[in-house]
Design a protein around this motif. Sequence first.
Motif, mmCIF file in Angstrom:
data_model
loop_
_atom_site.group_PDB
_atom_site.id
_atom_site.type_symbol
_atom_site.label_atom_id
_atom_site.label_comp_id
_atom_site.label_asym_id
_atom_site.label_seq_id
_atom_site.Cartn_x
_atom_site.Cartn_y
_atom_site.Cartn_z
ATOM 1 N N ARG A 94 -5.943 14.654 -3.035
ATOM 2 C CA ARG A 94 -5.492 13.920 -1.853
ATOM 3 C C ARG A 94 -5.229 12.508 -2.330
ATOM 4 N N VAL A 95 -3.999 12.064 -2.163
ATOM 5 C CA VAL A 95 -3.542 10.802 -2.730
ATOM 6 C C VAL A 95 -3.187 9.835 -1.611
ATOM 7 N N PHE A 96 -3.619 8.579 -1.774
ATOM 8 C CA PHE A 96 -3.239 7.517 -0.845
ATOM 9 C C PHE A 96 -2.018 6.810 -1.415
ATOM 10 N N PHE A 97 -0.961 6.707 -0.617
ATOM 11 C CA PHE A 97 0.252 6.005 -1.019
ATOM 12 C C PHE A 97 0.268 4.639 -0.352
ATOM 13 N N SER A 98 0.274 3.602 -1.172
ATOM 14 C CA SER A 98 0.288 2.222 -0.701
ATOM 15 C C SER A 98 1.690 1.655 -0.884
ATOM 16 N N PHE A 99 2.220 1.016 0.166
ATOM 17 C CA PHE A 99 3.564 0.438 0.081
ATOM 18 C C PHE A 99 3.743 -0.561 1.209
ATOM 19 N N GLU A 100 4.734 -1.402 1.077
ATOM 20 C CA GLU A 100 5.056 -2.396 2.095
ATOM 21 C C GLU A 100 5.935 -1.701 3.139
ATOM 22 N N TYR A 101 5.393 -1.529 4.330
ATOM 23 C CA TYR A 101 6.002 -0.675 5.344
ATOM 24 C C TYR A 101 7.404 -1.113 5.756
ATOM 25 N N LEU A 143 3.538 2.145 -4.384
ATOM 26 C CA LEU A 143 4.986 2.293 -4.449
ATOM 27 C C LEU A 143 5.586 0.898 -4.342
ATOM 28 N N VAL A 144 6.205 0.445 -5.416
ATOM 29 C CA VAL A 144 6.605 -0.957 -5.536
ATOM 30 C C VAL A 144 8.096 -1.143 -5.294
ATOM 31 N N GLY A 145 8.382 -1.996 -4.315
ATOM 32 C CA GLY A 145 9.740 -2.404 -3.997
ATOM 33 C C GLY A 145 9.841 -3.916 -4.045
ATOM 34 N N SER A 146 10.730 -4.465 -3.253
ATOM 35 C CA SER A 146 11.013 -5.896 -3.322
ATOM 36 C C SER A 146 9.945 -6.783 -2.694
ATOM 37 N N HIS A 147 9.192 -6.294 -1.726
ATOM 38 C CA HIS A 147 8.222 -7.132 -1.026
ATOM 39 C C HIS A 147 6.770 -6.704 -1.236
ATOM 40 N N THR A 148 6.545 -5.727 -2.068
ATOM 41 C CA THR A 148 5.208 -5.187 -2.280
ATOM 42 C C THR A 148 4.245 -6.238 -2.811
ATOM 43 N N CYS A 149 4.695 -7.048 -3.752
ATOM 44 C CA CYS A 149 3.820 -8.023 -4.413
ATOM 45 C C CYS A 149 3.277 -9.086 -3.464
ATOM 46 N N ILE A 190 -5.233 -1.954 -2.552
ATOM 47 C CA ILE A 190 -5.575 -1.904 -3.980
ATOM 48 C C ILE A 190 -7.043 -2.279 -4.176
ATOM 49 N N ASP A 191 -7.477 -3.358 -3.541
ATOM 50 C CA ASP A 191 -8.875 -3.786 -3.664
ATOM 51 C C ASP A 191 -9.841 -2.717 -3.170
ATOM 52 N N LYS A 192 -9.547 -2.129 -2.012
ATOM 53 C CA LYS A 192 -10.404 -1.074 -1.465
ATOM 54 C C LYS A 192 -10.394 0.165 -2.368
ATOM 55 N N SER A 193 -9.237 0.465 -2.933
ATOM 56 C CA SER A 193 -9.133 1.616 -3.836
ATOM 57 C C SER A 193 -9.991 1.408 -5.075
ATOM 58 N N LYS A 194 -9.934 0.210 -5.617
ATOM 59 C CA LYS A 194 -10.766 -0.101 -6.788
ATOM 60 C C LYS A 194 -12.244 0.017 -6.437
ATOM 61 N N SER A 195 -12.643 -0.533 -5.298
ATOM 62 C CA SER A 195 -14.061 -0.493 -4.922
ATOM 63 C C SER A 195 -14.527 0.936 -4.645
ATOM 64 N N ARG A 196 -13.630 1.800 -4.224
ATOM 65 C CA ARG A 196 -13.956 3.219 -4.013
ATOM 66 C C ARG A 196 -14.011 4.004 -5.313
ATOM 67 N N GLY A 197 -13.460 3.426 -6.384
ATOM 68 C CA GLY A 197 -13.399 4.130 -7.656
ATOM 69 C C GLY A 197 -12.186 5.029 -7.796
ATOM 70 N N ASN A 198 -11.167 4.808 -6.966
ATOM 71 C CA ASN A 198 -9.941 5.597 -7.072
ATOM 72 C C ASN A 198 -9.198 5.266 -8.361
ATOM 73 N N GLY A 199 -8.517 6.262 -8.905
ATOM 74 C CA GLY A 199 -7.561 6.011 -9.958
ATOM 75 C C GLY A 199 -6.381 5.272 -9.355
ATOM 76 N N LEU A 200 -5.698 4.464 -10.164
ATOM 77 C CA LEU A 200 -4.567 3.675 -9.676
ATOM 78 C C LEU A 200 -3.373 3.818 -10.594
ATOM 79 N N LEU A 201 -2.192 3.779 -10.002
ATOM 80 C CA LEU A 201 -0.957 3.702 -10.761
ATOM 81 C C LEU A 201 0.111 3.129 -9.862
ATOM 82 N N GLY A 202 1.161 2.611 -10.470
ATOM 83 C CA GLY A 202 2.280 2.063 -9.716
ATOM 84 C C GLY A 202 3.558 2.805 -10.050
ATOM 85 N N ILE A 203 4.450 2.877 -9.063
ATOM 86 C CA ILE A 203 5.759 3.489 -9.263
ATOM 87 C C ILE A 203 6.815 2.563 -8.681
ATOM 88 N N ASN A 204 7.791 2.213 -9.484
ATOM 89 C CA ASN A 204 8.929 1.416 -9.033
ATOM 90 C C ASN A 204 9.843 2.327 -8.223
#
Length: 147
Positions: free
Chosen positions: A4-11, A69-75, A84-98
């Motif tokens: 089960r994967v959480f997808f993070s992106f600028e809506y 998921l990285v686009g023009s306003h994600t940063c 990202i911070d919550k994912s790290k504190s949960r111990g989730n693996g992380l990766l980015g996709i352009n």
Amino acid sequence: MARRVFFSFEYDHDVWRANVVRNSWVTQGKEAAGFIDKAEFEKIKKGGDTAIKRWIDAQLFGTSVTVVLVGSHTCSSTWVEYEIDKSKSRGNGLLGINISQIEDQNEQRSWCCGQIPTGYPFYHWYQDKGYKNMGDWIEKAARAVGR
């Protein structure tokens, strides 16, 4: 192993592109978290920052990997940073996709604001054949944190 994967992106700017990625994951029989339709998103936003954080926290529950998921306003997105911070504190693996080169509903491409999350694997959806390889990327991210 099913993930089960959480997808993070600028809506506001990337929901269309993010749905392309999400749908490719779901059509492969996988479970995605972190997606919401516009009406529900607007309802949650009316509840303020606390409501948004509560929704994000609930969506992260039971996930083992967060894909940014990285686009023009994600940063510059406060909420992506929170995810990202919550994912790290949960111990989730992380990766980015352009995802900037995925066309939106107006057949427009975007630009990529940067390689986030910094220090984690980062891929390009088209160049690195995301549809075919995303499952492997997610498994590598999960194994990197012992999940």
